[in-house]
Enzyme design. Structure first.
Site, mmCIF file in Angstrom:
data_model
loop_
_atom_site.group_PDB
_atom_site.id
_atom_site.type_symbol
_atom_site.label_atom_id
_atom_site.label_comp_id
_atom_site.label_asym_id
_atom_site.label_seq_id
_atom_site.Cartn_x
_atom_site.Cartn_y
_atom_site.Cartn_z
ATOM 1 N N ASP A 1 -19.596 20.047 71.930
ATOM 2 C CA ASP A 1 -18.827 21.294 72.088
ATOM 3 C C ASP A 1 -17.325 21.001 72.144
ATOM 4 O O ASP A 1 -16.518 21.718 71.537
ATOM 5 C CB ASP A 1 -19.229 22.017 73.373
ATOM 6 C CG ASP A 1 -20.650 22.538 73.341
ATOM 7 O OD1 ASP A 1 -21.146 22.835 72.237
ATOM 8 O OD2 ASP A 1 -21.264 22.650 74.415
ATOM 9 N N SER B 1 -23.158 22.492 83.914
ATOM 10 C CA SER B 1 -24.471 22.826 83.376
ATOM 11 C C SER B 1 -24.311 23.502 82.024
ATOM 12 O O SER B 1 -23.508 24.432 81.883
ATOM 13 C CB SER B 1 -25.210 23.756 84.336
ATOM 14 O OG SER B 1 -26.314 24.357 83.705
ATOM 15 N N LYS B 2 -25.080 23.052 81.049
ATOM 16 C CA LYS B 2 -25.065 23.688 79.726
ATOM 17 C C LYS B 2 -25.505 25.150 79.843
ATOM 18 O O LYS B 2 -25.004 26.020 79.133
ATOM 19 C CB LYS B 2 -26.002 22.913 78.793
ATOM 20 C CG LYS B 2 -26.018 23.414 77.355
ATOM 21 C CD LYS B 2 -24.767 23.060 76.610
ATOM 22 C CE LYS B 2 -24.917 23.337 75.120
ATOM 23 N NZ LYS B 2 -23.670 23.115 74.387
ATOM 24 N N ARG B 3 -26.444 25.405 80.770
ATOM 25 C CA ARG B 3 -26.939 26.773 80.957
ATOM 26 C C ARG B 3 -25.826 27.729 81.347
ATOM 27 O O ARG B 3 -25.879 28.914 81.058
ATOM 28 C CB ARG B 3 -28.030 26.810 82.031
ATOM 29 C CG ARG B 3 -29.380 26.312 81.586
ATOM 30 C CD ARG B 3 -30.458 26.720 82.584
ATOM 31 N NE ARG B 3 -30.186 26.179 83.907
ATOM 32 C CZ ARG B 3 -30.615 24.998 84.314
ATOM 33 N NH1 ARG B 3 -31.314 24.240 83.514
ATOM 34 N NH2 ARG B 3 -30.342 24.573 85.533
ATOM 35 N N TYR C 1 -28.266 17.726 73.530
ATOM 36 C CA TYR C 1 -26.848 17.399 73.488
ATOM 37 C C TYR C 1 -26.488 16.269 74.454
ATOM 38 O O TYR C 1 -27.242 15.940 75.368
ATOM 39 C CB TYR C 1 -26.023 18.639 73.818
ATOM 40 C CG TYR C 1 -26.249 19.134 75.232
ATOM 41 C CD1 TYR C 1 -25.408 18.722 76.266
ATOM 42 C CD2 TYR C 1 -27.282 19.996 75.540
ATOM 43 C CE1 TYR C 1 -25.607 19.151 77.564
ATOM 44 C CE2 TYR C 1 -27.489 20.432 76.844
ATOM 45 C CZ TYR C 1 -26.644 20.014 77.844
ATOM 46 O OH TYR C 1 -26.843 20.428 79.138
#
Length: 498
Positions: free
Chosen positions: A276, A266-268, A30
């Site tokens: 998104d 952070s995507k995490r 992404y």
């Protein structure tokens, strides 16, 4: 001896006399907000100074390669209107623009460094693994440079034996290295704090730290924009430029984008990527405008301004406005930007953008999507808010008659009953069911009854929608519902009031 004609020919290809910037993403998935900001600032600098914006795909880390990620990069840049002048898909004078297609170059430039005493072959496989662990946060390790002390005949013996090796940069053990960043000023580090970083891995591919220096020079990059996390690596980049005898580009390091005061996005941790945000109903133009202000501020007469078109950002953007302080990504602030952009859209464009969301909430094709869009546009923060605002169109909710009581409108159950008793026959008698006709009828009726408009409109809207909060007023809702359904609902409302 190396063939110096090759290096001279490469130098002759380099464009000069213009500002040249590059966005060099890795195709690893992404497009996160920090990446988009780097692309935007890089593009704005090129456009502000009438230069060239180059797209380069840095795909040497094949372990992290994600199928389809390159296409996602193209798609995101195109949607954000960050057009590139040179790149893998459009070509240019200093291609190829994909690092794996340039892999033969890096070995030659590493060999040139070895010849100049600025790099060496390292046969210590265990230490290469330890450095990988450092990159992954597993251990603290610094290579001790033992292979830099091998005699030429020892190196040759290992090569003859086919021992695998990496190529490392040879950092001077004494003195200091000073570099200039346009954001943070002059920064000086002691050379003995720097490690002999790997330039070429054992598979022959370059590390990021080596490839980006070679590519930036060969592509004539004049301004390098990247995150402040690369400040610690920049002295080593400077030493590479010096070893090659190349001009150092302008470094522009940007502060991190944070989720809050203590944590980077952070995507995490569920922080949104560009994709998104679009999926959540934000407009690309609003996202780009907001991201531009995450770490940069306009100066002078426009210092207090927040809303900028892309063209206005090109004119306003200057490197001196980039902040040293971290920027906090605030969804509420983005909501403000998005609602401003939605309100400013031409109604026809908003209708097109809103229709898929309208049809999620309103399945009945008899209801006009464009008419519904018209009542939403000034009351909508995000496109994804739309379906829940419209659930009353297909099915009238089973609402509490207490909704007819509204202090500000001076409405209670008795007055609501009286208003609906007057409104229903008046609307039944309308020759044409249009918004204008309904408006004139209800306003005229309120005037004739000697009541304020709100006292009459409130019970009409409650009966028509069954909700206290709706995107449109009584007139608009009645018009969209149509004569038959509207009157059916008003009669049901009157029945609720007894």
């Amino acid at each position: 001896m190396l063939d110096m004609d090759f290096f001279r020919e490469m130098e002759a290809r380099i464009p000069t006399g213009e500002v040249r910037t590059r966005f060099a993403p890795s195709p690893t998935g992404y497009m996160h907000v920090g990446n988009l900001r780097t692309a935007l600032y890089t593009w704005l600098i090129a456009r502000h100074y009438g230069g060239k914006f180059i797209l380069r795909i840095e795909d040497t880390d094949q372990n992290r390669f994600v199928e389809g990620a390159t296409e996602l990069i193209y798609k995101t840049l195109a949607e954000c209107r960050l057009t590139h002048d040179e790149g893998p898909d459009v070509g240019g004078p200093v291609g190829p623009y994909v690092q794996t297609a340039r892999r033969d170059l890096y070995g030659k430039y590493a060999a040139l460094l070895i010849e100049r005493g600025a790099a060496y072959r390292c046969f210590c496989q265990k230490d290469e693994q330890a450095e990988q662990e450092v990159a992954e946060g597993v251990a603290i390790h610094k290579y001790d440079g033992r292979c830099s002390r091998l005699r030429p005949e020892e190196v040759q013996a290992k090569l003859d034996a086919g021992e695998p090796y990496v190529i490392r940069q040879k950092i001077p053990r004494e003195g200091v290295t000073t570099f200039h960043c346009e954001t943070y000023g002059d920064i000086t580090v002691d050379n003995d704090t720097l490690d002999d970083q790997i330039l070429i891995k054992s598979d022959g591919l370059p590390t990021y730290n080596f490839a980006n220096v070679v590519d930036d020079h060969l592509m004539g990059i004049t301004h390098v924009v990247r995150g402040s996390e690369y400040l610690s690596s920049t002295p080593k980049y400077n030493l590479l430029y010096e070893a090659f005898g190349w001009e150092v580009p302008k470094y522009i390091h940007c502060p991190p984008v944070m989720r809050d005061q203590h944590n980077k996005m952070s995507k995490r941790h569920g922080d949104p990527s560009y994709e998104d945000l679009i999926a959540r109903g934000y407009l690309t133009e609003a996202v780009v405008n907001y991201v531009a202000l995450l770490g940069w501020s306009p100066r002078g007469e426009i210092a207090e301004r927040e809303i900028f078109s892309l063209e206005e950002l090109v004119e306003a953007f200057d490197i001196g406005g980039i902040s040293k302080s971290p920027a906090i990504f605030d969804l509420e602030k983005l909501n403000y930007f998005n609602s401003a952009y939605i309100r400013a859209l031409p109604p026809e464009r908003f209708a097109v953008l809103a229709e898929p969301y309208i049809r999620q909430g309103v399945k009945n094709p008899a209801y006009d999507a464009a008419a519904i869009a018209a009542i939403l546009q000034q009351r909508c923060e995000k496109l994804t808010d739309i379906p829940e605002k419209l659930d009353f169109f297909d099915t009238l909710p089973d609402y509490d008659p207490e909704l007819f009581v509204h202090k500000k409108s001076k409405s209670d159950k008795d007055s609501a009953r009286e208003m609906l008793q007057q409104v229903i026959p008046a609307l039944e008698a309308l020759p044409a069911w249009t918004g204008e006709a309904i408006h004139d009828c209800l306003i005229g009726l309120a005037e004739g009854l000697g009541v304020k408009n709100a006292k009459l409109m409130w019970p009409v809207r409650i009966a028509a929608a069954g909700k206290a909060v709706t995107p449109g007023g009584a007139v608009e809702i009645c018009a969209i519902l149509g004569r038959e359904e509207c009157l059916r609902r008003l009669r049901a409302g009157l029945a609720k009031l007894g």
